[in-house]
Design a protein around this motif. Structure first.
Motif: not given
Ligand code: FAD
Length: 554
Positions: A126-127, A133-134, A154-157, A544-547
């Motif tokens: 989901a995240v 970001v996890l 800037h993304r949700q953490v 690759p998305g640096r999540n």
């Protein structure tokens, strides 16, 4: 707060209401005054209340909140300020300086508490689908900035607290392996194992407030690692949730299928996924456990003795030796009536003087023995001979048992010092034996030179904490008397000088605290630019998305 998931103070180490006290240790205040000129008996200002912090608002979107609540239930999706602050930092001194002064930077927007592997899988997906970001969270005890989101993220953490996943799932009694959920804290895990007659034997100083998953993700070591191995040896298999897939490594004693994926996960600091459980080596609880104390005329004698102990047939569970200043610190920190305090008694000092020792140079050592009574007797005999060969003497098991009882209280002293304008932290490294003395001498000298240059009083001391066939880990504690608003800059300077000295003297950037952002600048010196290239390719390929906890390690 979630029922059954313990949480540290927002401003310091461990649990509310527990603190270090010096009043029953009459030699401690004079020791600190002599070393750094600070009067620890002077009144101190209280830590400001949590309500004085200006906590940035959560940026969690309604859509992601709804997704997370549908996976976990609303009660396990938390956005209150204190929970977000506690999950936004580790416990490095820089973290404490920042949080105490209200410099909160980029906090997680939400803290989630999964209870099962399936919930972790669903929340990760989901995240990542929301390009969030996890950041996995164990006990929050790391000191290398391994939990902080990038200030400009800037993304949700999303901070993922594994604390509900805290069970010993299975013990394979034939193989001596246990399957354990990753969010379990040290004492809870050992209680569950010990109830069935087993122990894992991993005891970092942070044991009470750190978790199995955190140990694996930072390549931790414990004070008994000489016998039980570092976590990298103990952890034989694991499960890790990655975006869209689950890595399962079966527990195997050894394998030749390389490059080792198990080794890639060890020390990955959340950059490859969320470890949900691990298979670890466990051992029957030994019949006897004993810590003996010894003194050596100098630290160098103690180092040589530790090398000989590790090469001998005595497979001790711990052999540590403190340099002269740390020895003075330990003795000053003993209660008046205690067995540690009595080590500085006139009778023992008289024996040392008779031996021609310089009391300013003596080095104290603890060696730990475990096993059957016969085995322990045999090991103690071997160690006694080695100690004597290096000019040392034994002072019995009294001080060792006291050290054993009090070892998990030590971290509270750092908050006490910080309250009094003393910035104290640690840095540790390992070197081959050939450079063990050199790295100690040069690091102490580099620190003192750096402090003299900027006109700030500081003290550094060290102990050998872990020994291996080819070398040892030395653990440096440093304290700087700086209560000014520039304290963090002074700390940065001292920390940089110490880390660079490790690099210049054949050491590693860290032996067991990991990398985080704190040690990242030295990675190309530590593992060479080509090593960093390989790590970068691994992280880019997997994420690759640096999540996944971006910015840590490299
Ligand atoms: P956290 O601090 O919560 O996380 C550390 C890193 O691991 C983060 O990057 C996090 O994202 C990641 N992580 C956590 N859990 C998971 C998971 N399940 N899956 C994937 N990634 C995860 N260390 C030692 O090794 N030996 C010591 O003796 C020791 N003594 C210490 C004493 C003090 C006073 C302090 C403050 C620290 C000490 N440390 C020591 C450092 C620290 O306790 C270790 O790094 C510990 O392993 C961190 O575990 P944690 O559960 O607190 O992890």
């Amino acid at each position: 707060m979630i029922d059954g998931v313990k949480q540290q103070k927002w401003w310091g180490w461990g649990e509310e209401g527990k603190a270090y006290h010096h009043e029953d240790k009459p030699k401690f205040a004079p020791f600190v005054k002599k070393m750094v000129g600070v009067d620890i008996t002077a009144p101190v200002a209280p830590v400001p209340p949590f309500s004085s912090l200006d906590v940035p608002a959560s940026r969690l979107s309604d859509a992601l909140r709804a997704d997370l609540e549908s996976v976990l239930g609303a009660g396990f999706v938390q956005t209150d300020d204190e929970t977000r602050v506690v999950h936004g930092f580790g416990k490095g001194v820089r973290d404490l300086l920042r949080v105490r002064s209200g410099r909160l930077s980029r906090l997680p927007d939400v803290v989630v508490y999964p209870g099962t592997q399936q919930e972790v899988e669903r929340l990760v997906d989901a995240v990542v689908a929301a390009d969030g970001v996890l950041i996995p969270f164990g006990g929050g005890s790391n000191i290398v900035a391994a939990l902080e989101a990038k200030p400009d993220e800037h993304r949700q953490v999303v901070s993922v607290n594994l604390g509900r996943m805290n069970k010993v799932l299975e013990i394979d009694e034939v193989s001596g392996l246990a399957h354990i959920e990753a969010g379990v804290f040290g004492p809870d895990m050992e209680d569950q194992l010990r109830a069935r007659g087993w122990t894992m034997g991993h005891h970092p100083d942070s044991f009470v407030w750190s978790t199995l998953g955190g140990w694996i993700a930072t390549r931790s070591s414990g004070m008994q690692s000489d016998k039980y191995g570092d976590i990298a040896d103990i952890c034989r298999g694991l499960t890790m949730v990655m975006p869209g897939r689950v890595l399962t490594l079966r527990p195997l004693p050894s394998t030749s299928s390389g490059p080792s994926v198990r080794e890639m996960v060890l020390g990955s600091e959340g950059r490859l996924g969320i470890i949900t459980s691990a298979w670890v080596n466990v051992h029957r609880i030994p019949e006897v456990r004993e810590l003996q104390a010894y003194f050596f005329p100098t630290y160098e004698d103690g180092l040589k003795a530790c090398q000989e102990i590790v090469e001998s047939d005595a497979a001790v569970m711990m052999a540590r030796v403190s340099d002269a200043i740390e020895t003075q610190y330990i003795m000053a920190n003993g209660k008046k009536s205690s067995r540690l305090g009595s080590l500085s008694s006139k009778a023992i000092q008289k024996i040392m003087l008779q031996k021609g020792w310089d009391l300013e140079k003596i080095a104290m050592s603890f060696v730990g023995f475990e096993g059957s009574p016969t085995h322990v007797r045999y090991e103690k005999g071997l160690v006694s001979k080695i100690v004597r060969r290096h000019g040392g003497m034994g002072v019995g098991k009294g001080p060792g048992s006291l050290y054993d009882q009090k070892k998990y209280d030590t971290p509270y002293i750092r908050d006490f010092m910080l309250d009094r304008g003393l910035v104290a932290d640690v840095s540790e490294t390992s070197t081959p034996w050939a450079y063990a003395e050199q790295i100690h001498t040069n690091t102490v000298a580099a620190f003192q030179r750096a402090m003299d240059e900027i006109g700030v009083r500081g003290v550094v001391f060290c102990h050998l904490s872990h020994s291996y066939h080819s070398g040892a880990c030395q653990y440096f504690t440093f304290a700087i008397a700086d209560s000014s608003p520039d304290a963090e800059k002074t700390y940065d300077h001292a920390k940089r000088v110490i880390q660079q000295s490790f690099m210049d003297n054949h050491g590693t950037v860290s032996h067991h605290h990991g990398v985080g952002e704190e040690h990242s600048p030295w990675m190309d010196q530590d593992i060479s630019p080509a090593g960093v290239f390989i790590q970068q390719a691994l992280f880019d390929g997997v994420d690759p998305g640096r999540n996944l906890n971006p910015g840590k390690i490299i």
